[in-house]
Design an enzyme around this catalytic site. Structure first.
Site, mmCIF file in Angstrom:
data_model
loop_
_atom_site.group_PDB
_atom_site.id
_atom_site.type_symbol
_atom_site.label_atom_id
_atom_site.label_comp_id
_atom_site.label_asym_id
_atom_site.label_seq_id
_atom_site.Cartn_x
_atom_site.Cartn_y
_atom_site.Cartn_z
ATOM 1 N N LYS A 129 16.917 38.612 57.354
ATOM 2 C CA LYS A 129 16.084 38.977 58.492
ATOM 3 C C LYS A 129 15.148 40.126 58.161
ATOM 4 C CE LYS A 129 18.555 35.852 60.287
ATOM 5 N NZ LYS A 129 19.413 35.677 59.102
ATOM 6 N N SER A 477 22.740 28.952 58.361
ATOM 7 C CA SER A 477 22.330 29.681 57.172
ATOM 8 C C SER A 477 21.454 28.783 56.320
ATOM 9 C CB SER A 477 23.569 30.090 56.372
ATOM 10 O OG SER A 477 23.228 30.437 55.058
#
Length: 565
Positions: A129, A477
């Site tokens: 992120k 993911s």
């Protein structure tokens, strides 16, 4: 342009205004000289911290960036912002903070650069992120900016088998299924991460780094230089000269992050077989410069773009192999050659993408099999498919590599959260042919839309990867593979139909016609909805609660600042 371009467009607010005595006193206090007060100030944002292999080296890289900025006759000032390790937090309640960290990173970089009047920004991200958080801040600030990716980790090794982060997660499923001894389970865990750098496959970190290089916001090769390589160190030193060019020419993120540039980024994600998270992040990044990406834009590009990279999680190779064959510039040079991307997009070098890759090596399809030629793709169209139906009226994102088929139909096996699923695998509740449903893990329902890597890895490790589908209002993911559909919108907590599904309902997923439906009548759904009640907020204070109150849905990028038209 004058012979002496103004480089200190913002910092002069502090350094040149005679009434800013306090600011000037403090700048002298940190060691600046009278000559330094005339120079541009560049903020250097490091996401370095000791607790994560992805980020543990970033503060050292930031020192090299600072050295390069000062050598370019500017003032380099380092500051830090946060990170959350996806690899560590996956499978725990801590994973709720991962996507939230993207916005905290963006907010904190914007806050310090805005409050301190830095003229330019160089950000050093590592984990997933960190990259979109950095770019969102750059877009909002719209000041000359460069992202220097921290680079990926080298592969691990245990008993002659190459390892990457997903190896550790899948080992859990193998252990649960009785296929792996405790000794070998511990051996894999201990040897998976040999040092610093982000997870080595085409997972979210490398996906976003590659997309951002294609977007034009990082220097050539930034996404493919290994974390501990000399090339990465030299890139850090060169960033000072590069930001000075941007300051002199006043080249802004909005000049670089155009519709054509986002097209290039999305094509790169598709060609590389990248993470579903790219959809969320690119939508949010585009928003930061006033552009509106929609799921339909991703679908259009997916329909016209092949998967060419044989990279993990569904393939064989890692980012270190991409580096070995010429890096992302070699890939971009080939995509330009076959007409898949725009070469005239401006980049942070001050040159176009085509100019940047002109001297990159040509991919040799006889000598390497990491990237395949367009005539012989791994998949003729993109692996990311946007699905709609009565389970996803506002859309969902499927990751279909082609190896697991393109249609799946089976009975629902419903779990409220991933912990229930791990228990379900252990108890034998999940069978071949099931459609596993994990819900109440969306942006608001969790809150924070955690990744489902632990469940998907456990399914793969238990030998069910080819016979079970998994759908969720959470995320995946970049390390996830198998027949998976995420980002289901509306989410269960908001009243989405995924919250009305019951065990043994038949669910049909069709990645050819791009549909996802629960095969019960409208009347049955209506009757269930009449008895539905929204759950109480899962949290009542803190950053998780603020996120729940502010976040948009997944199809809008999970942004926390409202669109303005």
């Amino acid at each position: 342009m004058s012979d002496t371009p103004e480089l200190n467009r913002y910092s002069k607010t502090f350094t040149q205004d005679p009434t800013q005595a306090g600011a000037q006193a403090m700048l002298y206090g940190i060691g600046l000289t009278t000559a330094d007060m005339q120079k541009a100030q560049v903020g250097i944002a490091s996401m370095g911290y000791d607790g994560n292999t992805c980020n543990m080296h970033l503060n050292d890289l930031a020192k090299l960036v600072k050295e390069g900025v000062w050598k370019s006759d500017m003032v380099g000032l380092t500051f830090n912002t946060i990170g959350v390790s996806d690899g560590m937090s996956n499978g725990t309640d801590g994973m709720r903070y991962s996507l939230i960290s993207r916005d905290v990173i963006a907010d904190s970089i914007e806050t310090i650069c805005g409050g301190q009047y830095y003229d330019g920004l160089i950000a050093l991200p590592g984990c997933d992120k960190n990259m979109p958080g950095s770019i969102i801040a750059m877009g909002r600030l719209n000041r000359p900016s460069i992202m220097v990716y921290g680079g990926s980790i080298h592969s691990g090794n245990y008993k002659g088998k190459s390892l990457n982060m997903v190896s550790a997660f899948e080992a859990l499923g193998e252990k649960i299924a009785g296929k792996l001894s405790e000794e070998d389970y511990q051996g894999i865990i201990r040897h998976t991460c040999p040092g610093a750098g982000a997870c080595g496959g085409m997972y979210t970190a490398n996906t976003m780094a590659s997309a951002i290089e294609a977007l034009g916001m990082s220097l050539p090769y930034s996404s493919s230089y290994p974390a501990l390589s000399e090339e990465k160190k030299n890139e850090c030193l060169r960033a000072g000269d590069a930001i000075k060019v941007l300051l002199a020419r006043n080249i802004l993120p909005s000049d670089i992050m155009t519709e054509k540039a986002f097209h290039n980024a999305i094509v790169t994600v598709m060609v590389l077989g990248g993470s579903t998270n790219a959809v969320l992040h690119l939508i949010a990044m585009a928003k930061s410069v006033g552009l509106r990406l929609k799921l339909e834009d991703f679908q259009h590009i997916s329909d016209n773009t092949p998967v060419l990279a044989d990279l993990k999680p569904s393939g064989q190779y890692l980012m270190e192999d991409v580096h070995r064959i010429g890096g992302i510039p070699a890939v971009l040079k080939y995509l330009l050659k076959v007409g898949l991307i725009h070469g005239d997009s401006l980049t942070v070098t001050g040159k176009t993408l085509a100019e940047n890759v002109a001297d990159a090596v040509e991919l040799d399809f006889e000598q390497q099999k990491v990237i395949l030629p367009i005539e012989h793709p791994i998949k003729a169209t993109g692996h990311l498919q946007m699905l709609y139906g009565n389970l996803a009226q506002l859309g969902a994102v499927a990751k279909i590599s082609g190896k697991e088929g393109e249609r799946f139909e089976g009975p629902a096996r419903v779990f409220n959260g991933e912990k229930q699923l791990i228990e379900g695998i252990s108890s034998g509740r999940v069978h071949q042919g099931d459609v596993v449903v994990i819900r109440q893990v969306g942006p608001k329902g969790a809150p924070g839309m955690p990744e489902m890597l632990k469940p998907t890895s456990a399914i793969i490790g238990a030998g069910l990867g080819k016979s079970v589908a998994l759908i969720t209002d959470g995320r995946f993911s970049g390390g996830t593979h198998g027949f998976v559909v995420g980002h289901i919108t509306p989410e269960a907590w908001d009243g989405g139909n995924i919250g009305l599904v019951e065990d043994n309902d038949i669910i049909r997923i069709d990645a050819i016609n791009n549909t996802i439906d629960v095969l019960v009548s409208d009347e049955t759904l209506a009757a269930r909805r009449a008895n539905w009640k929204q759950l109480p907020p899962p949290v009542k204070q803190g950053v998780l609660y603020k996120y729940l109150k502010q976040v948009s849905n997944a199809s809008e990028g999970c942004v926390t600042d409202a669109y303005t038209d």
